[in-house]
Enzyme design. Structure first.
Site, PDB file in Angstrom:
ATOM      1  CG  ASP A  40      -1.801   1.194   1.309  1.00  0.00           C
ATOM      2  OD1 ASP A  40      -2.276   1.635   0.252  1.00  0.00           O
ATOM      3  OD2 ASP A  40      -2.021   1.700   2.422  1.00  0.00           O
ATOM      4  CG  ASP A  67      -1.849   7.261   0.676  1.00  0.00           C
ATOM      5  OD1 ASP A  67      -0.839   7.722   0.111  1.00  0.00           O
ATOM      6  OD2 ASP A  67      -2.992   7.323   0.204  1.00  0.00           O
TER       7      ASP A  67
END
Length: 1011
Positions: free
Chosen positions: A14, A16
């Site tokens: 991922d 963020d």
């Protein structure tokens, strides 16, 4: 957990909150959006709403989720809606505009360890991808400077174009795996959001890692994470952030109760337990419980018993080390297999292991619940006899309070070959094809009446050892001898039954002259019959005495040891410091009780470092012996003297005069296959000379100097004269060497090396002159034997006086070497995996200012009187922040100098790191054996740091104590020139008491005292 991250084919990240801290910008953008748009009549937007409703979700889904929680209904709208449109898409686009503005204004940097992890994974050939709900993924990656690491990007744009479901659905992650040509099960998902973790679990990925950036480890685990980390560096296999402890050691009192005279462990033994509770006598070493079994290398070791092998260099060159040496475990006689009612005992309900520092016994007590509810207590005790180098004794005690039972005890000698795995960790022992032992059958040498007897020989080195065992059963029926290796023992209700087993081990001492041809190692004998007969003699004596008398002799040996070597500390704590101090002293005692074939870095407690012998012995262990047991210090130096022929040959190979001692060895042969941090550590000669001079000066043993010491000093001085040279500045320079800091290799004028060479040359000159004055006859014999004359002696003194001392004028400190100050500093913020040597190429390390261990600071301690206090303070303050402490040797010298220059908190911190290095497993390798030098370092820190002892190699003995704040008192002992002195320290006073020997003067706080 089905795989580790390094076993995967790809890692899918991922964005963020995992790779970059955009969470802060996203939080600001979401907060700004909802504070402007939520009606005043509903509950205001809170920070926790971010994790619950929007984190990890596609932008529009996040808007919809938050509005739904507040009962606000808006039309969905279209992605083309403007940021002022009152639709879900319009609000989402408004949030995006705010985010992009914040990104443009503030920029973004990856998390400090992001690049570190990405580079490590790329280096292992693992594919990398980013899977994010954000439509700004590429922009963020480029802004952070990490876009080029990723082969595949699946972002919010791809999701929308292909109609993929967003997280917590697994579709986007599955798409990334598909684009990489991999199955989900081959990939790892790394997520910080609950929805992302759930997506990884739903997609059946091989491993789902949760990164706790605030949502909480328990929530991530509940959502499906296989494991949770707080920093990405934890995903680099074998790595951890630098572990430090301060005044409170990290030992659980429920597992390790405090006892000033024992280390006790409650609960199921762990791998490091086998090391921590092991016993030794310097010739035999016996591990405790903690290994899967007691196979070769997991049970018993013998001093110097090792196999050899031909080192295969990918690209060979003249002078490379050609014969490797690896410690060889010997068959173990201290393990038992138990069956009750015909069934093998299962896991115990409880287990306690205890190492008694006054009895010298390691005992394991376990309770087993039988099928009918009865409880069987089983205690196994092991002893390596400190008073007899060949004798080991173990006992098995069985007791049941509920009923009578019959126990089948199998006590076969364990000579199984271990299932060892190869490793890139140079601190661990490597399995070597062809190395091992085989049994030698010689019926004429074996007398079955004397007990079970075996003879084993190493496959390549041809070293031979013999062992014989004999056991007796003690019960309510008295004592009887047991034959064979399987016994049926009747245990009567409430009555203990005990088996005592005596094991004798014999091998011939090594002749540590290296190997001239082939792989065969020289020993002082070859007759198998003699080894077997010696085993029988040992058994007969021990069995006639019985366990009570043997145990009494063990206790008597230790009582005498504690009288001359104990350190008593009132630290006004819970007693833990005192306990662990005595554990360290006990390790030194048992590792040096018999110095048959030198003293290895791990003693005889494990396979670490292949059982090799380094500079640790002279610099960290010999000072303890010099000041507490000079006789054993002499024996350790004698083993170095025995290496002189091999050291002369090694010097010749290196185109040098004199003798060059091996950097790492067991039998005198150079065993280091990596010369930049092996052979290039010429300081080994200076270390040996330093220890020799310290021994002679402190003990007053001039006979040793005349018989052996002068030979070592002369030959090492010759090596330095041929290695170095005078340059145009009139100074004597030494080029292309490696000092103790192995993160800085092949440099010119390493300060530690130059100054130890200076001490070596000075000591050789002074020793020759002293010998000429005190014993002209012995001096003439030495001259004839070694071929030196007055002109050569003068050249040693001249080179010593002209030795170059590197100094950095701009920084105002001594330079570690001639090139050190010109290198860039290591990026400690972004390259955080530890230890560096396991995670970064040597060339990446060598090109920077970063230290594995203190190099200059070690010289400040060893050669204390050569440096002023101001110099010590400046040098310490400069080098301490550059030191990783990846070596267990580092903390001791850091603590000592920190105490001297007034950095009290740092002194205590480093003392605790040194003291607790093994018991807290701070370097994650205690299972491979104790760090014996760390034990010596703990003594050095207490006596040299807080106790204030300085001697500059025995040339100037003085005391200037610096008792830590909060400590009430400390007492230690020093043996100086035949006198045993007790030093008692309080915050107010320093008291000296002469326990035995003649009067002598000692400098205390700048004044001479008669003791």
């Amino acid at each position: 957990m089905s795989m580790t991250i390094t076993q995967s084919s790809a890692v899918l990240f991922d964005l963020d909150g995992v790779l970059v801290p955009t969470v802060r910008l996203h939080k600001q953008a979401w907060a700004q959006l909802f504070k402007q748009t939520l009606p005043a009549s509903v509950e205001p937007y809170q920070e926790e709403d971010y994790y619950q409703y929007v984190d990890g979700k596609p932008r529009y889904d996040g808007v919809a989720s938050l509005l739904k929680s507040r009962g606000v209904n808006l039309p969905w709208g279209s992605p083309t809606d403007g940021p002022d449109d009152e639709t879900i898409c319009g609000l989402g686009n408004r949030k995006n505009a705010v985010f992009e503005q914040l990104l443009s204004e503030e920029g973004i940097q990856p998390y400090p360890d992001t690049v570190d992890l990405l580079e490590h994974l790329m280096g292992m050939g693992i594919h990398l991808a980013v899977v994010s709900s954000s439509r700004n993924t590429n922009t963020v990656l480029r802004s952070a400077g990490i876009r080029n690491y990723f082969e595949v990007i699946v972002d919010g744009n791809i999701r929308a174009q292909e109609g993929l479901k967003g997280k917590p659905a697994p579709d986007t992650y599955s798409r990334a795996a598909d684009l990489l040509g991999l199955n989900n099960s081959d990939c790892v998902v790394v997520e910080d959001a609950l929805s992302g973790v759930a997506a990884g679990r739903a997609g059946n990925f091989g491993l789902v890692v949760g990164v706790d950036r605030g949502v909480g480890a328990s929530a991530l685990l509940a959502s499906g994470a296989d494991m949770v980390v707080s920093e990405l560096v934890e995903l680099i296999e074998g790595s951890a952030k630098r572990t430090t402890i301060y005044q409170k050691p990290d030992l659980d009192e429920g597992i390790y109760p405090i006892d000033p005279w024992a280390l006790q462990e409650e609960g199921q033994p762990r791998p490091e337990s086998a090391t921590l509770l092991s016993v030794s006598n310097g010739n035999l070493g016996i591990r405790a419980n903690g290994d899967p079994n007691r196979s070769l290398g997991s049970g018993t070791f013998m001093s110097g018993f090792h196999d050899t092998y031909a080192i295969k260099h990918a690209e060979g060159a003249y002078g490379y080390a050609r014969v490797g040496q690896v410690i060889q475990g010997v068959p173990d006689a201290c393990g038992f297999t138990l069956r009750v009612d015909g069934k093998l005992l299962g896991e115990p309900e409880s287990t306690t292991q205890r190492l008694d520092f006054r009895a010298g016994i390691s005992a394991t007590r376990s309770y087993y619940r039988l099928e009918d509810g009865a409880m069987l207590a089983v205690e196994v005790s092991r002893m390596a006899c400190l008073f007899d180098p060949a004798l080991a004794v173990c006992s098995l005690r069985l007791q049941c309070q509920e009923r009578d039972l019959e126990v089948e005890v199998e006590g076969r000698i364990n000579a199984e070959v271990p299932n060892a795995a190869a490793t890139d960790d140079p601190r661990k022992s490597q399995p070597i094809d062809g190395c091992g032992i085989h049994e030698v059958l010689d019926a004429s040498a074996i007398n079955p009446v004397q007990g079970e007897t075996h003879v084993y020989r190493c496959n390549n080195s041809q070293l031979t050892m013999a062992m014989a065992v004999r056991q007796y059963l003690y019960s309510d029926k008295g004592r009887r001898r047991l034959e064979g290796d399987v016994w049926h023992v009747e245990v009567h209700q409430g009555q203990p039954a005990e088996i005592e087993r005596y094991a004798a081990y014999q091998s011939f001492p090594l002749v540590p002259r290296g190997i001239t041809k082939g792989l065969v190692v020289q020993t002082e004998g070859e007759d198998i019959r003699l080894l077997v007969e010696r085993c029988y003699e040992t058994l007969n004596k021990a069995c006639d005495q019985g366990l009570d008398q043997v145990s009494a002799q063990q206790e008597s040996w230790l009582e005498e040891f504690w009288q001359r070597a104990d350190i008593v500390i009132d630290a006004e704590d819970d007693g833990r410091i005192q306990q662990v101090t005595r554990w360290e002293l006990f390790q030194l005692a048992q590792a040096t009780a018999h110095i048959t074939n030198g003293i290895g870095a791990k003693g005889l407690s494990g396979l670490g470092y292949d059982g090799h012998y380094f500079w640790d012995t002279e610099i960290y262990i010999l000072p303890f012996l010099v000041y507490t047991d000079p006789e054993r210090a002499r024996k350790a130096l004698h083993y170095r003297y025995m290496m002189l022929p091999a050291a002369r040959r090694r010097a010749a190979i290196m185109n040098l005069s004199g003798a060059l001692f091996p950097w790492r060895t067991i039998d005198g042969e150079e065993g280091s296959a990596y010369f930049p941090t092996g052979t290039a550590q010429y300081h080994i000669d200076g270390d040996i000379a330093y220890s020799l001079a310290q021994y002679v000066q402190v003990s007053g043993d001039d006979d040793y100097l005349a018989e052996e010491g002068i030979d070592i000093l002369v030959e090492t001085a010759r090596m330095w004269l041929s290695l170095g040279s005078y340059q145009s500045d009139g100074c004597f320079h030494i080029h292309c060497v490696t000092g103790p800091d192995e993160y800085t290799a092949m440099v010119d004028d390493n300060l530690y090396t130059n100054q130890m060479a200076r001490f070596n040359l000075q000591s050789a000159s002074m020793a020759a002159q002293s010998l000429a004055q005190k014993s002209p006859t012995l001096y003439d014999q030495a001259k004839d034997r070694l071929g030196f004359d007055q002109d050569e002696i003068e050249r040693w003194g001249q080179a010593s006086e002209a030795m170059f001392m590197p100094y950095a004028q701009e920084e105002g400190v001594h330079a570690q070497d001639a090139q050190f100050m010109s290198r860039p500093e290591w990026d400690f913020e972004h390259f955080t995996a530890r230890p560096l040597l396991l995670h970064y190429h040597p060339l990446a390390i060598y090109g920077h200012r970063v230290l594995k261990q203190t190099d200059v600071v070690m010289a400040l301690y060893l050669l204390s009187s050569w440096f002023s206090l101001d110099q010590k303070l400046a040098d310490f303050d400069y080098y301490d922040p550059l030191t990783t402490g990846d070596s267990t040797l580092s903390a001791a010298s850091q603590s000592i100098i920190a105490a001297e220059v007034g950095h009290d908190d740092l002194a205590m911190r480093y003392f605790m790191e040194s003291l607790f290095a093994d018991v807290c497993n701070l370097h994650a390798n205690t299972a491979d054996g104790i760090h014996l030098a760390a034990a010596g370092g703990a003594w050095m820190t207490l006596v040299g740091g807080f106790g204030g002892l300085r001697d500059t190699g025995g040339t100037r003995i003085s005391l200037q104590p610096r008792l830590p704040k909060g400590w009430k008192s400390m007492t230690y002992h020093l043996s100086i020139k035949g006198s045993l002195i007790r030093v008692e320290l309080t915050q107010e006073a320093v008291e000296l008491y002469r326990i035995s020997g003649p009067e002598l003067e000692i400098e205390v706080n700048g004044e001479m005292r008669l003791v």
